[in-house]
Write an enzyme that holds these catalytic residues in place. Structure first.
Site, PDB file in Angstrom:
ATOM      1  N   HIS A 145       5.980   0.744  -2.865  1.00 35.03           N
ATOM      2  CA  HIS A 145       5.359   1.722  -3.758  1.00 35.03           C
ATOM      3  C   HIS A 145       3.837   1.761  -3.711  1.00 35.03           C
ATOM      4  O   HIS A 145       3.243   2.597  -4.383  1.00 35.03           O
ATOM      5  CB  HIS A 145       5.824   1.479  -5.196  1.00 35.03           C
ATOM      6  CG  HIS A 145       5.483   0.128  -5.748  1.00 35.03           C
ATOM      7  ND1 HIS A 145       5.584  -0.174  -7.087  1.00 35.03           N
ATOM      8  CD2 HIS A 145       5.042  -1.020  -5.159  1.00 35.03           C
ATOM      9  CE1 HIS A 145       5.240  -1.427  -7.294  1.00 35.03           C
ATOM     10  NE2 HIS A 145       4.911  -1.964  -6.146  1.00 35.03           N
ATOM     11  N   HIS A 146       3.201   0.887  -2.949  1.00 36.17           N
ATOM     12  CA  HIS A 146       1.734   0.876  -2.903  1.00 36.17           C
ATOM     13  C   HIS A 146       1.156   1.714  -1.754  1.00 36.17           C
ATOM     14  O   HIS A 146      -0.028   2.073  -1.808  1.00 36.17           O
ATOM     15  CB  HIS A 146       1.213  -0.553  -2.753  1.00 36.17           C
ATOM     16  CG  HIS A 146       1.482  -1.433  -3.926  1.00 36.17           C
ATOM     17  ND1 HIS A 146       1.111  -1.097  -5.208  1.00 36.17           N
ATOM     18  CD2 HIS A 146       2.088  -2.653  -4.014  1.00 36.17           C
ATOM     19  CE1 HIS A 146       1.474  -2.069  -6.034  1.00 36.17           C
ATOM     20  NE2 HIS A 146       2.069  -3.011  -5.335  1.00 36.17           N
ATOM     21  N   ALA A 147       1.925   1.980  -0.716  1.00 37.89           N
ATOM     22  CA  ALA A 147       1.381   2.682   0.451  1.00 37.89           C
ATOM     23  C   ALA A 147       0.839   4.051   0.046  1.00 37.89           C
ATOM     24  O   ALA A 147       1.473   4.793  -0.705  1.00 37.89           O
ATOM     25  CB  ALA A 147       2.452   2.836   1.523  1.00 37.89           C
ATOM     26  N   ASP A 187       1.205   2.418  -7.878  1.00 31.05           N
ATOM     27  CA  ASP A 187       0.071   3.322  -7.679  1.00 31.05           C
ATOM     28  C   ASP A 187       0.281   4.349  -6.583  1.00 31.05           C
ATOM     29  O   ASP A 187      -0.168   5.494  -6.694  1.00 31.05           O
ATOM     30  CB  ASP A 187      -1.213   2.523  -7.417  1.00 31.05           C
ATOM     31  CG  ASP A 187      -1.117   1.612  -6.199  1.00 31.05           C
ATOM     32  OD1 ASP A 187      -0.003   1.184  -5.838  1.00 31.05           O
ATOM     33  OD2 ASP A 187      -2.176   1.303  -5.615  1.00 31.05           O
TER      34      ASP A 187
END
Length: 404
Positions: A145-147, A187
């Protein structure tokens, strides 16, 4: 209830591997799937397990810049030919411009293909849900979920969750809710849909003052035209089961009931556990199991049963991640594992041979995993209630809901 669930899995998904000593060790996936198999989940009615195919460039470019996808492919090719340590200085600088070749995202041979396969698994699970071939789709290797659009981040090369949501939108979905219960702020998914009111992103995470990616305050509520569609619950360290579950139920069910998603997408990072080395929220397996069950219920009550679930973070490789995610898969299959159940002796023996570590003997820790509902009263002196109220104040009025 017995549910139909499509599990996108192939042992090649363990090729997503940043090298020895990196926290995101693929053995956690191997042990999870073996534990689920030991409990007979793959032979349950309505459960299908199928190998996915890698996401295509067109799939990845639903959320990633074409130049970034090309860069990952280029750097991956260099690693294939030279090895990560054989790159020239200019190649290293090029890679780092895209967030690659860092401590979090080391370059490894086969990086593009392995990353595309993770995205392909989540897309396959999404397709099963949208086509109706299964109520639920599971991609345990997913949840990166951060990429970001043009940069790797937080162990994520491609954002499989965002790609799957974008694909669902392209198929005609008009309301998708994303619930992220990882200890770290979701994010990358929030950023991908910052100004899109078709996607409600909700992240419950440790406060960003001392936690990567240092974003996710309640004031982050969405871009123009999508105000209130980014929701962040930033909890203090040492929150524990009771207060975490209180926060979850005080924020997520009311917003989902108002939004009425057609599909519920969730990320189930197991790094909220008290044994996790990278976070300090201090939940138990019992608390995590309660969260999995609550999300499953919300999918049936509010999204017509359409539920896409992924893994995510979680860095205690033997004691936490396999148990938490085996419970998640069993929950999705409508065959929850009793919390007092012993772990299979054969699995414990395999885990010890595979890792040299002692595996737990029970499927949970026997914690009560109960909470005091928000409706019982607000405690203005408690930091968790303060965090809940900050989120409700920030977004509830934007959805026509009363903060209190």
């Amino acid at each position: 209830m017995t549910c139909t669930v499509h599990v996108a899995w192939d042992e090649r998904l363990t090729d997503y591997h940043f090298g020895p000593g990196h926290p995101l060790a693929p053995v956690r996936l191997e042990l999870t799937m073996r534990l689920a198999r030991e409990f007979g989940l793959w032979s349950q009615p309505g459960v299908t397990v199928a190998a996915p195919v890698p996401a295509t460039d067109a799939d990845l470019e639903l959320v990633h810049d074409p130049g970034y996808v090309a860069a990952v492919r280029t750097v991956s090719g260099w690693a294939d030919d030279l090895g990560a340590h054989g790159l020239e200085a200019a190649q290293q600088r090029y890679a780092r411009a895209f967030g690659l070749g860092t401590g979090d995202q080391p370059i490894f041979a086969g990086m593009h293909q392995a990353s595309a396969l993770v995205a392909g698994a989540t897309l396959a699970a999404a397709r099963a849900v949208w086509s109706g071939s299964a109520w639920h789709g599971a991609s345990i290797a997913g949840g990166m979920h951060h990429a970001m659009t043009a940069r790797a981040s937080g162990y994520g090369v491609y954002n499989d969750v965002a790609a799957a949501i974008a694909w669902l939108l392209g198929q005609g979905a008009e309301r998708i809710a994303y619930v992220d219960i990882d200890a770290h702020h979701g994010d990358g998914v929030q950023s991908a849909f910052w100004s899109d009111p078709r996607v409600l992103t909700i992240s419950v995470h440790q406060h960003p003052a001392d936690m990567f990616p240092f974003t996710g305050l309640p004031a982050e509520t969405g871009g123009p035209g999508a105000e209130g569609f980014a929701v962040n619950v930033a909890l203090p360290a040492r929150t524990g089961d009771a207060r975490w579950l209180r926060a979850f139920h005080a924020v997520i069910p009311p917003l989902l009931a108002q939004f009425r998603p057609q599909v519920l997408v969730s990320q189930h990072g197991a790094d909220t556990h008290h044994l996790d080395p990278l976070a300090r929220l201090e939940l138990s397996i019992d608390g995590q199991r309660a969260a999995h069950a609550a999300i499953h219920t919300l999918a049936h009550d509010l999204a017509g049963g359409r539920w896409l679930l992924t893994g995510g973070g979680g860095y205690d490789l033997v004691k936490v991640v396999p148990r938490s995610w085996a419970h998640l898969l069993a929950e999705a299959a409508g065959q929850p594992i009793d919390p007092g159940t012993p772990t299979p002796a054969s699995w414990r023996e395999y885990a010890a041979r595979r890792t040299g570590l002692t595996a737990p003997e029970q499927m949970t820790e026997g914690a009560p995993a109960v909470f005091r509902p928000w409706e019982s009263g607000y405690d203005p002196g408690h930091p968790v209630d303060q965090a809940i109220m900050a989120t409700r104040d920030a977004v509830f009025p934007l959805h026509g809901l009363m903060p209190m």
